[in-house]
Each structure stands twice: as structure tokens, then as C-alpha cells.
Design an enzyme around this catalytic site. Structure first.
Site, short mmCIF file in Angstrom:
data_model
loop_
_atom_site.label_atom_id
_atom_site.label_comp_id
_atom_site.label_asym_id
_atom_site.label_seq_id
_atom_site.Cartn_x
_atom_site.Cartn_y
_atom_site.Cartn_z
N PRO A 17 0.70 -0.79 0.25
CA PRO A 17 0.03 -0.27 0.42
C PRO A 17 0.63 1.51 -0.35
O PRO A 17 1.49 1.55 0.63
CB PRO A 17 -1.19 -0.50 1.41
N HIS A 18 0.22 2.06 -0.98
CA HIS A 18 1.35 3.58 -0.52
C HIS A 18 0.72 4.93 -1.45
O HIS A 18 -0.91 4.59 -1.53
CB HIS A 18 2.97 3.34 -2.33
N GLY A 19 0.85 5.42 -1.10
CA GLY A 19 0.37 6.89 -1.57
C GLY A 19 1.52 8.12 -0.69
O GLY A 19 2.50 8.01 -0.98
#
Length: 153
Positions: free
Chosen positions: A66-68
Site C-alpha cells: 500500500p502506498h500514497g
């Protein structure tokens, strides 16, 4: 780029309690906020959830990244968590996910962000490495394994 540059032991959770995707994101965000006290866990969860709306970051083989991106963030930060029981993270292979590497990058850092994603993805393609992480029981052991694997050419 080395993972040790943006992942520190305080941001590692050796035994995630989460039972679903949203709980995983909350637990990893809390770990990031503990390791980086200027960050707010609630905001990190929002950033990771926004990216998940575009499609799952479960890359398969028991791994999710998960990334952002977060406006105002000064540097790339990461958290890592291990789920012993596994979580349905809507991975592309449909299997349970056990290893979670959350990555949050500054808003205008496409190059660094992509390099980090590529590095993590390449490391976690190794089945022996994934197995050794699952067998490790402490934060220190997990961190040492990641640093060791990341040092390989």
C-alpha cells in the site's frame, strides 16, 4: 536507494492483529506515526485508502505494498507489518496477504516513489526471503533480514 534509508525498526509490526484491509491500513499508519511523530495516523490512513480505491496494492505471493503521496511530507517513509494469519487484501492472485510494506512519499517525488516501489517489489519476489520474514518473530530480526537482503547486489 536502500530500504534502510526509509524504514526503521519503530515502524515495523512483527505481528499485525488486523483481520481486514482497513485494519491493516490503520495498523501500519499507526506504526508510521509512532516512528515519525510529526505525522498523523488518521491522515496516513486517508492517503493509503485513496490509493486502494484505484485498485488493490496486493501484488500477489502474499505481499502488498500500500502506498500514497502526502503533501508537505519532507521525505519518503515506510512501515512494514507481518500478518501471521493472513488477510484478504484483494491481491491479484486471490491469495491471503501476509507481508505488508506501506510507503508514503512526498507529493512531488515520482522518481523516488517509483524507485522505492520497484526495490521493494524486487526484494519480495524471492520466496526464500518471504519465508524467512514469516519465520522471524521480532522486530529486530525482521529489520535485520530486510537490511541483509537489501544489501545484496
Amino acid at each position: 536507494m536502500r530500504i534502510s534509508e526509509f524504514l526503521s525498526p519503530p515502524a515495523i509490526v512483527s505481528d499485525l492483529k488486523a483481520r481486514d484491509k482497513q485494519e491493516v491500513l490503520r495498523e501500519l499508519s499507526a506504526a508510521l506515526a509512532r516512528a515519525h511523530p510529526t505525522l498523523k495516523a488518521e491522515r496516513l490512513v486517508e492517503v493509503l485508502r485513496e490509493r486502494e480505491k484505484l485498485g488493490s496494492t496486493g501484488i500477489g505471493e502474499g505481499v502488498a505494498i500500500p502506498h500514497g503521496k502526502l503533501p508537505g511530507l519532507g521525505q519518503l517513509v515506510a512501515a512494514f507489518g507481518v500478518s501471521r494469519q493472513g488477510v484478504d487484501f484483494e491481491a491479484i492472485d486471490g491469495k491471503s496477504t501476509h507481508l505488508f510494506f506501506a510507503l508514503v512519499a512526498p507529493e512531488n517525488s515520482a522518481g523516488v516513489h517509483l524507485k522505492a516501489l520497484a526495490r521493494i517489489s524486487r526484494l519480495f519476489k524471492n520466496p526464500r526471503f518471504r519465508a524467512s520474514i514469516l519465520e522471524a518473530s521480532t522486530v529486530e530480526a525482521i529489520h535485520a533480514l530486510i537490511v541483509q537482503e537489501d544489501a545484496r547486489p
